[in-house]
Design an enzyme around this catalytic site. Sequence first.
Site, PDB file in Angstrom:
ATOM      1  N   ASP A   8      43.321  35.905  35.632  1.00 55.36           N
ATOM      2  CA  ASP A   8      44.040  36.350  34.699  1.00 55.36           C
ATOM      3  C   ASP A   8      43.945  37.947  34.496  1.00 55.36           C
ATOM      4  OD1 ASP A   8      41.387  35.686  33.667  1.00 55.36           O
ATOM      5  OD2 ASP A   8      42.333  36.409  31.738  1.00 55.36           O
ATOM      6  N   HIS A   9      43.187  38.573  35.540  1.00 56.16           N
ATOM      7  CA  HIS A   9      42.961  40.149  35.595  1.00 56.16           C
ATOM      8  C   HIS A   9      43.467  40.665  36.813  1.00 56.16           C
ATOM      9  CE1 HIS A   9      40.753  40.382  31.721  1.00 56.16           C
ATOM     10  NE2 HIS A   9      40.763  38.959  32.060  1.00 56.16           N
ATOM     11  N   HIS A  41      30.202  39.259  31.015  1.00 54.91           N
ATOM     12  CA  HIS A  41      31.119  38.225  31.515  1.00 54.91           C
ATOM     13  C   HIS A  41      31.221  37.440  32.785  1.00 54.91           C
ATOM     14  CE1 HIS A  41      35.045  36.601  30.788  1.00 54.91           C
ATOM     15  NE2 HIS A  41      35.655  37.095  31.637  1.00 54.91           N
ATOM     16  N   HIS A  95      37.396  43.120  36.518  1.00 47.00           N
ATOM     17  CA  HIS A  95      36.557  42.020  37.183  1.00 47.00           C
ATOM     18  C   HIS A  95      37.551  41.048  38.143  1.00 47.00           C
ATOM     19  CE1 HIS A  95      38.000  40.309  33.116  1.00 47.00           C
ATOM     20  NE2 HIS A  95      37.649  39.081  33.651  1.00 47.00           N
ATOM     21  N   HIS A 126      38.422  37.809  37.879  1.00 51.87           N
ATOM     22  CA  HIS A 126      39.078  36.523  37.273  1.00 51.87           C
ATOM     23  C   HIS A 126      40.723  36.571  37.511  1.00 51.87           C
ATOM     24  CE1 HIS A 126      35.548  35.541  34.346  1.00 51.87           C
ATOM     25  NE2 HIS A 126      35.598  34.844  35.429  1.00 51.87           N
ATOM     26  N   ASP A 156      37.173  42.274  29.732  1.00 48.60           N
ATOM     27  CA  ASP A 156      36.519  41.238  29.055  1.00 48.60           C
ATOM     28  C   ASP A 156      35.091  41.460  28.505  1.00 48.60           C
ATOM     29  OD1 ASP A 156      38.969  39.973  29.646  1.00 48.60           O
ATOM     30  OD2 ASP A 156      38.611  38.382  30.686  1.00 48.60           O
ATOM     31  N   HIS A 205      42.248  41.139  26.221  1.00 49.29           N
ATOM     32  CA  HIS A 205      42.794  39.956  25.583  1.00 49.29           C
ATOM     33  C   HIS A 205      43.257  40.059  24.090  1.00 49.29           C
ATOM     34  CE1 HIS A 205      42.363  36.783  28.766  1.00 49.29           C
ATOM     35  NE2 HIS A 205      41.297  37.572  28.920  1.00 49.29           N
TER      36      HIS A 205
HETATM   37 FE    FE Z   1      40.175  37.495  31.076  1.00 49.29          FE
HETATM   38 ZN    ZN Z   2      37.634  37.230  32.590  1.00 49.93          ZN
END
Ligand code: FE
Ligand code: ZN
Length: 241
Positions: free
Chosen positions: A60-61, A114, A56, A58, A133, A171
């Site tokens: 942090d990915h 998510h 996805h 985001h 996630d 995570h």
């Molecule tokens: Fe994440």
């Molecule tokens: Zn995420």
Amino acid sequence: MTVTAQAIPMLSDNYSWLLIDSATGKTGIVDPAETRPAIAALEKLGLGLDYIFLTHHHPDHIGGVAKLVEMYHPKVVGNQADAHRLPKLDIPVHEGSLVDFGNARLRVIETPGHTLGHISYYIADGGILLPGDTLFSLGCGRLFEGSPAQMFNSIGKYGDLPDDTLVCAGHEYTSSNARFALTVEPENQALLDRARQVQILRGMGQPTLPVTLGEERATNPFIRAKDVETFARIRAAKDNS
Ligand code: FE
Ligand code: ZN
């Protein structure tokens, strides 16, 4: 087993996953938040990078994608429907897409909740699930874009995967998830055992992932929720915990 998955810790609690097809030496990295830990992992093994698989959009990915593309020229795989908010995709995919990875293949499972464009990957040859996630050990992703019904349905799509499937999630949230899960099922012995194991692993600075889907089926309140209403209630309680 042909494909192996190895956790690469990134940022404070993200895991990127290094996939290696042992038959051909092809490599892939899932959701690189950062560049440096990915390069270090590849250099330690003397490997290049053939693919980046994204679950996805985001930050942090995807944060490490641009630099890794510049350095290694991997093919970037991600959801066609989210192409407008993902890095440039070389292989746009959708529900049921099969992506060749050396001698193995990744099957794409659309798992909105998510985010609406969130996808998961399943590798039968190696028994590896990359839920991003969507699913965590003892927990699930927050509903930033989707409804509880969508997330319940998405997690349900993992239902036909074997118990020994390795869950390689995005995570390290397992300790806090364990505390919450115990409020839902305080007398679940499998959960009590897992919570103790998690405490020991984290005490030693070790990852709690991967974990088997069978173990999650015995312990994760979000998989164990029987209907959408129960799922929604547990998700809301976790958000407020
Ligand atoms: Fe994440
Ligand atoms: Zn995420």
